[in-house]
Write an enzyme that holds these catalytic residues in place. Structure first.
Site, PDB file in Angstrom:
ATOM      1  N   HIS A 117       0.815  -1.212   0.000  1.00 38.87           N
ATOM      2  CA  HIS A 117       0.000   0.000   0.000  1.00 38.87           C
ATOM      3  C   HIS A 117       0.851   1.264   0.000  1.00 38.87           C
ATOM      4  O   HIS A 117       0.360   2.360  -0.306  1.00 38.87           O
ATOM      5  CB  HIS A 117      -0.932   0.002   1.218  1.00 38.87           C
TER       6      HIS A 117
ATOM      7  N   THR B  94     -11.247  12.046  -1.217  1.00 32.56           N
ATOM      8  CA  THR B  94     -11.204  13.504  -1.031  1.00 32.56           C
ATOM      9  C   THR B  94     -11.421  14.222  -2.363  1.00 32.56           C
ATOM     10  O   THR B  94     -11.955  15.341  -2.388  1.00 32.56           O
ATOM     11  CB  THR B  94      -9.876  13.942  -0.398  1.00 32.56           C
TER      12      THR B  94
ATOM     13  N   ASP C   2     -15.038  14.317  -2.681  1.00 33.26           N
ATOM     14  CA  ASP C   2     -15.585  15.274  -1.719  1.00 33.26           C
ATOM     15  C   ASP C   2     -15.523  16.694  -2.264  1.00 33.26           C
ATOM     16  O   ASP C   2     -16.498  17.451  -2.193  1.00 33.26           O
ATOM     17  CB  ASP C   2     -14.797  15.200  -0.398  1.00 33.26           C
TER      18      ASP C   2
ATOM     19  N   LYS D  37     -16.877  14.470   8.862  1.00 32.21           N
ATOM     20  CA  LYS D  37     -17.087  14.222   7.436  1.00 32.21           C
ATOM     21  C   LYS D  37     -17.969  15.284   6.759  1.00 32.21           C
ATOM     22  O   LYS D  37     -17.608  15.811   5.695  1.00 32.21           O
ATOM     23  CB  LYS D  37     -17.714  12.835   7.251  1.00 32.21           C
TER      24      LYS D  37
ATOM     25  N   GLN E  78      -4.260  13.662   3.091  1.00 34.02           N
ATOM     26  CA  GLN E  78      -3.233  13.458   4.109  1.00 34.02           C
ATOM     27  C   GLN E  78      -1.905  13.955   3.543  1.00 34.02           C
ATOM     28  O   GLN E  78      -1.618  13.825   2.354  1.00 34.02           O
ATOM     29  CB  GLN E  78      -3.136  11.983   4.485  1.00 34.02           C
TER      30      GLN E  78
END
Length: 1046
Positions: free
Chosen positions: A508, A932, A935, A908, A849
């Site tokens: 990851h 994001t 979003d 959120k 992040q």
């Protein structure tokens, strides 16, 4: 052995003959004492012929024959002496010696006791009795025998030392110590007592006192072999290797062919890293003592250290042929089998070692480690606890048990284990690294960095610690020596892959580093193989799968597997999809890998899926896979990949005929057991198909989806307050959103409708324009009341019967609305002033992040800000410790600190809603904003992106392509900067693009979960039809557009 020739019988012979007899008797006695038994016997026989009834001569003959192992003759002469004198205690004692030597211990003890009854002060009788009682296992009786002897003569320092040995063997160390001290007090030069006292101190852990007493012993007796060996042993344990070598070499000068000393010396050489010298010395020990399993075992350890694994394996096997119950060899051979991947044989050998030696702490720990690798966590935990019970200072066992507890989600237990391991061994690098990982996972990055650095100081060649430290530094944007760090990280991965080791970079994280596609795929493949290793031990036969849909009434059964059915970004994206499948053609199963978190996200998926199964209650992978297979799943969907909470072992067992990766993991699984990855043409172009182990299965628009229209319908519309506009209406300074927004606006006077021109789609934003109606509340008493609420930090006010709430207070008003679980029922006000954003500036934002930012990205952003003077960059403290680093690097690039504004991470709903305040989102090319990105687009804010080579770096381009905003996708760094600068300097252009995004988010397929589900169903049917026709998985890169439900 009683052998006195004193008190000979009276004689009437002349004096000359008497002297001759006496002189011969004394000569025989001296010869006996000197060990010249042949001469002593010859002279005694002369004496016996002269005086056959002389008990002294008979006793001496008994003793001589005993020393010569002629036990019958010894018993004969003792019996003759007893016939002459039935009260002769020494004769009974001599006869007891014969019985003892024959193994007739009870008869021996009876004779010794009879001797002592005849002569209570008979010291040799007590000593002989003690020896017989020890041989018979009566230790306490032996102690009493020695004590009785010392009562008659307290100055017998040898006897007192022997008593000390017996007490030491009984574990009564303090009493033993008192005996040795008394012996030394009686005879200060008695080297044996000094050495024995050193053994007691060693047993009590008083290493330095032990060393002192062994050194005193060899000073008193420079030829004391055992003392030199004991000294070497304790110096070896204290890791004072140079002095240990000197002690062993002195012992070898006294006994050059002492195999055990050669073996111990070799151990010291091994610890010093003198592997070749150790090997040679072990071989010498074996040459001297060919049947020496310890030496073969230790030789094998050295050979393995040198890399001669095959030869080491041979040596372990030799040791086991010599001694099939040699526990160390069983354990160490198991270690080799484990490293060779022969896990079952390793487990068998570890278990055999524990059968032989149940108190073998290392074997318990090693077995536990393998069991953990197999996923048998409870059994692993049991063996770690056994290892620690046996060896309370076993730091490795504590550290490894911490790993098991961590995997069992017992973070506090793991933390305690790692801390205890470090307390035991402050120089234990692995424990420091494990402790760092706990801090890292808990978000305590500074502590993690400190612990990883400690681990690397203790063990500079520590790939896991280095790569994890690199990831921590990435998280906080510490780019010190960034290029050098990246080069070293790549070289570590290259070496590990070449040597077929598990790479220290997690799959990851691989997208964050300049690794080749081949390396990224290989890293994932190694982790996939780990899953196969875990399930192979289950010996489960392969499942049989259906080729038709008869058993499911013609419906395709789809199983979604995730640990994120709850308050997690994955659920925020797809929670509506299970309930939107066509129930006539699809039967939906959702398999949760995590317990219920009590949120509405979980409730929704549970309610809308046809079947919801909590596999967290079935920890056994085999049984969980059985459940999936019993459900008759046709397509099993992996939504975790290698993210936290994954159980890829379920997929490794192949409980379904078709298995696909989808949505939750941004990369390939590298696993042979995954057939497809659901993606799209923009995210995974066909020309890079070799990056994936799976076959590509394309969605027609984008593989990404968001449930924003269902979660945040109140953001479909907005109104603004005309605040400090100076004639220019801004759509993102003071924004009002709400389900009841229209009704609220209808209750207000003087609301104006401003028409916002926007492109009507297509590549050219100027191609055609339509108008969007944006309500604008003029500055009046109502607007002033709203602004005053914000400025005073009030939570809520009421206007015309409508609740108007402060956008920073949603958690206080309705926590479930704040988390996105419910739709807010109030009108919510969001302003730039709430976040310290300038009213008159262009606000660029990025809400990812911080680990997704790299030096080249920040440099692009700095260039943009410099070219757009009245602009700021809005970032999140995600994490907060990254803020000073970003600010420092930005200042180094020529940006004042006030050009970058940080805000805390928000709940959120607020997180999505406040995205409206930004003018433009600048995506991170290294790893895009995925959730994001959705979003910020739902908030109506344009996002500039530059797709890279990895899946994770192309998601935003896929989203924008689906949205119809190709003009926001850059092909180069320069173009990325130019697009962002044009948006920041050409306000009319910015207004048009913002209007386009605001419109297209509703009309495009990007947020249309119903259309997405229909397209997904069509793809599932393609997969099934391909499989049912008997074909192997193949790329599905020409998806069929959906016009009606599949």
């Amino acid at each position: 052995m009683a052998s006195s020739v004193g008190n000979v019988a009276d004689s009437t012979e002349p004096t000359k003959r008497m002297l001759s007899f006496q002189g011969l008797a004394e000569l025989a006695h001296r010869e006996y004492q000197a060990g010249d038994f042949e001469a002593a016997e010859r002279h005694c026989m002369q004496l016996w012929r002269q005086e056959p009834d002389n008990t002294g001569v008979l006793l001496l003959l008994s003793s001589i024959h005993f020393q010569c192992r002629r036990l019958d003759r010894s018993a004969h002469f003792s019996t003759l002496a007893i016939k002459q004198n039935p009260l002769l205690a020494e004769a009974y004692s001599n006869l007891g010696n014969v019985y003892k030597e024959r193994g007739q211990l009870q008869e021996a003890i009876e004779h010794y006791r009879h001797a002592l009854r005849l002569k209570p002060d008979f010291i040799d009788g007590y000593i002989n009795l003690a020896a017989a009682l020890v041989a018979a296992g009566d230790m306490e009786g032996a102690v009493q025998a020695y004590v009785s002897a010392l009562q008659y003569n307290p100055d017998l320092y040898c006897v007192r030392s022997d008593l000390g040995n017996l007490l030491k063997a009984l574990g009564r160390l303090e009493e033993a110590k008192a005996c040795y001290l008394k012996a030394i007090e009686t005879q200060p030069n008695f080297a044996v007592a000094w050495s024995n006292l050193g053994c007691v101190f060693n047993a009590q852990g008083e290493i330095w006192l032990a060393i002192h007493h062994f050194e005193k012993a060899v000073t008193l007796d420079p030829n004391f072999l055992d003392a030199y060996i004991n000294l070497g042993n304790v110096l070896k344990e204290a890791r004072i290797f140079d002095r240990a070598v000197a002690a062993y070499l002195r012992a070898l000068s006294l006994s050059p062919n002492h195999a055990v000393v050669h073996g111990n010396l070799a151990c010291v050489y091994y610890e010093q890293g003198l592997i070749d010298l150790a090997i040679d010395t072990y071989r010498r020990a074996i040459e001297l003592q060919p049947h020496f399993p310890d030496a073969y075992c230790n030789l094998a350890n050295a050979l393995k250290e040198k890399g001669s694994v095959a030869e080491a394996e041979d040596c372990y096997n030799t040791a086991l042929r010599l001694c099939p119950t040699h526990a160390d060899s069983l354990n160490n051979l198991a270690n080799i089998k484990r490293e060779q991947g022969n896990i079952e044989e390793a487990v068998r050998l570890y278990r055999k070692a524990l059968e032989v030696f149940p108190e073998f702490a290392a074997a318990h720990s090693n077995l536990a480690s393998v069991l953990q690798q197999q996923g048998k966590l409870q059994e692993a935990l049991m063996h770690y606890k056994e290892a620690i019970r046996i060896s309370p200072t076993f730091a490795d066992a504590y550290s490894n048990m911490g790993n098991t507890l961590k995997e069992m989600q017992d973070v506090q237990g793991a933390l305690q284990c790692y801390t205890r391991a470090i307390q035991i061994n402050p120089a234990f690098a692995d424990a420091h690294s494990n402790l760092a990982s706990i801090h890292k996972d808990s978000g305590n990055i500074p502590e993690a960095i400190a612990s990883y650095r400690t681990a690397l100081k203790l063990k500079p060649d520590f790939p896991d610690a280095y790569c994890n430290l690199a990831h921590c530094l990435q998280i906080v944007c510490d780019w010190t020596d960034y290029d050098e760090r990246m080069k070293k990280l790549v070289s570590i991965v290259a070496e590990q892959l070449e040597k077929n080791r598990l790479p220290s970079v997690h799959p990851h994280h691989s997208m964050l580093y300049p690794l080749s596609h081949g390396f990224r795929k290989a890293i994932a493949e190694r982790h996939g193989n780990l899953c196969l290793d875990k399930i192979n031990v289950l010996h489960k036969p392969p499942y049989e799968h259906p080729k038709d849909l008869k058993l499911s009434d013609g419906r395709l059964r789809v199983g979604y597997v995730s640990s994120d059915f709850g308050n997690h970004p994955t659920s925020h994206l797809m929670q509506s999809i299970p309930g939107m499948h066509n129930p006539d053609k699809f039967e939906v199963f959702c398999y949760a890998l995590s317990p219920d978190d009590g949120t509405n996200f979980r409730v929704k998926v549970m309610a809308e899926a046809n079947h919801f199964i909590d596999l967290s209650q079935i920890p056994c992978n085999g049984k969980a896979a059985d459940r999936i297979h019993q459900d008759g799943i046709h397509i099993l969907v992996n939504m975790n990949g290698y993210t936290k909470g994954a159980r890829n072992e379920l997929f490794a067992l192949r409980p379904a005929p078709i298995q696909a990766m989808w949505l939750g993991y941004p990369g390939t699984s590298g696993a042979l057991f995954m057939d497809y990855i659901i993606t799209d043409q923009e995210t995974s172009p066909a020309e890079v198909a070799e990056q994936y182990s799976e076959k590509l299965a394309y969605m027609p628009h984008t593989f990404f989806i968001g449930d924003h229209a269902n979660m945040f319908p109140h953001l479909k519309k907005k109104a603004v307050i005309d605040f400090k506009s100076n004639g220019h209406i801004y759509d993102n300074r003071i924004v009002l959103n709400g389900i009841d927004l229209k009704a609220f606006l209808d209750s207000l006077p003087d609301v104006k409708i401003v028409k916002m021109k926007c492109p009507d789609g297509g590549d050219n934003p100027d191609s055609s324009n339509t108008a969007l109606n944006m309500p604008v509340i003029p500055m009046n008493t109502i607007a002033e009341a709203v602004i005053e609420m914000i400025n005073r930090g009030q939570i809520q006010i009421t206007i015309n019967g409508f609740s108007i709430s402060n956008g920073l207070a949603t958690t206080q008003i309705n926590n479930k609305a704040a988390t996105g679980e419910e739709v807010p029922r109030t009108i919510i006000v969001t302003t730039r002033s709430q976040y310290g954003l300038p009213e008159d500036a262009i606000v660029y934002c990025n809400f990812n992040q911080l680990y997704k930012i790299d030096p080249s990205t920040l440099q692009m952003w700095a260039n943009i800000l410099k070219r757009v003077p009245n602009s700021v960059l809005w970032l999140l403290r995600f994490p907060a410790v990254g803020e000073p680093n970003i600010q420092q690097y930005a200042q180094n690039m020529g940006l004042p600190q006030n050009r970058i504004i940080f805000s805390p991470v928000a709940p959120k709903e607020e997180h999505v809603r406040r995205g409206q305040l930004a003018d433009v989102c600048l995506d991170t090319p290294l790893c895009n904003g995925h959730t994001t990105g959705m979003d910020v687009l739902w908030a109506g804010t344009p996002m500039v992106t530059m797709p890279g080579e990895t899946l994770a770096s192309r998601v935003a381009a896929s989203q924008l392509t689906c949205l119809g905003c190709l003009e926001l996708i850059a092909k180069s760094r320069q173009e990325y900067e130019d697009i962002a600068v044009k948006l920041g300097t050409d306000l009319e252009y910015l207004k048009k693009i913002r209007g386009k995004v605001w419109k297209q988010r509703i009309s495009s397929p990007l947020f249309n979960t119903k259309q997405y589900t229909m397209e997904l169903e069509r793809l599932y049917l393609q997969m099934w039809e391909h499989y049912a026709a008997g074909n192997k998985p193949d790329h599905m890169i020409k998806p069929v557009e959906v016009t009606e439900s599949a």
